[in-house]
Design an enzyme around this catalytic site. Structure first.
Site: not given
Length: 276
Positions: A114, A45-46, A116, A84, A183
């Site tokens: 993925k 999502d970056s 978070e 993501d 991270e």
């Protein structure tokens, strides 16, 4: 050569072989990442920052992610492609989380997703795993929680947050994730976590002791003009080369030297003569 699988990655940890991962968002770069032999491609999502121009990742949608994931899957043959899950795609309910995770597999062709979060995401992780979808965890600095953290800050530097990180890693490991991204955490803390849990750790700003590493491709190629984190090493500095090429193109177009004869197609003179 077949695509990298969960079992391949777990075997790498057992053999103490490092795992490589990079982000990619488009066909051209994803194809090169795959050809270079990178183990995993994260459609992160970056892309909100480096492709779409947002200040953070929070505005990225599921449709954005599916669109770019399809492109990366088409470009790659060997790397495991991980989708993501964006902000609010797995926060509202387990049912919605499973549906959205399923879109990455069914529509985009990804091999895993993925998400978070730590202990608070265990039930969601288990629900997605029940749908036979491999899940990658992500703890430490989680960019979707930027407002909660008060900015992009190193996590786990004091006893309380370090304990929380270890507990989160254990919880995700026990829940069944196949690897965990760490991270922006201190190197020695990342080493403790890596040694304790059974699944591979993938570091980004977490030092050399993780089982693998990931970087945003635009950062490591020196293509992004925005903020560059301390943990990024630029393996190339492409921005000045790209700028030089763009300026040369403009100059040659304006001077009439491009296109030259070798860039042009021909037609027989007799055909031209019969046009009118």
């Amino acid at each position: 050569m077949a695509r990298v699988t969960v079992s391949v990655l777990k075997d790498k940890k057992k053999r103490k072989e490092k795992i490589s991962m990079l982000t990619a968002y488009d066909y051209s770069l994803a194809g090169m990442v795959d050809e270079a032999g990178i183990d995993m491609i994260l459609v992160g999502d970056s892309l909100g920052n480096v492709v779409l121009g947002y200040d953070n990742t929070l505005a990225v949608t599921m449709d954005d992610m599916i669109h770019h994931s399809k492109t990366v899957v088409r470009a790659s043959k060997n790397a495991m492609v991980v989708g993501d899950m964006p902000f609010l795609s797995y926060h509202i309910s387990k049912k919605e989380a499973v549906r959205n995770a399923g879109r990455f597999i069914q529509e985009a062709g990804c091999s895993a997703v993925k998400l978070e979060g730590g202990s608070e995401r265990v039930d969601t992780v288990k629900a997605i795993l029940d749908a036979q979808i491999p899940v990658m965890g992500h703890i430490g600095l989680t960019p979707q929680s930027v407002h909660q953290f008060g900015g992009f800050k190193v996590q786990g530097k004091d006893l309380e947050t370090a304990k929380k990180l270890v507990e989160d890693a254990r919880a995700l490991d026990q829940a069944g994730v196949y690897c965990i991204v760490l991270e922006c955490v201190p190197s020695e803390l990342a080493r403790r976590v890596t040694e304790e849990i059974s699944v591979p750790t993938i570091g980004i700003g977490a030092g050399p002791y993780c089982d693998g590493q990931v970087l945003v491709i635009n950062d490591m190629l020196g293509m992004f003009r925005g903020f560059t984190p301390k943990f990024v090493r630029k393996f190339a500095n492409l921005e000045p080369l790209i700028m030089e090429a763009l300026k040369n193109y403009k100059a040659e177009v304006e001077a009439g030297t491009f296109p030259a004869e070798e860039h042009c197609f021909t037609i027989k003179e007799e055909v031209l003569d019969r046009l009118y």
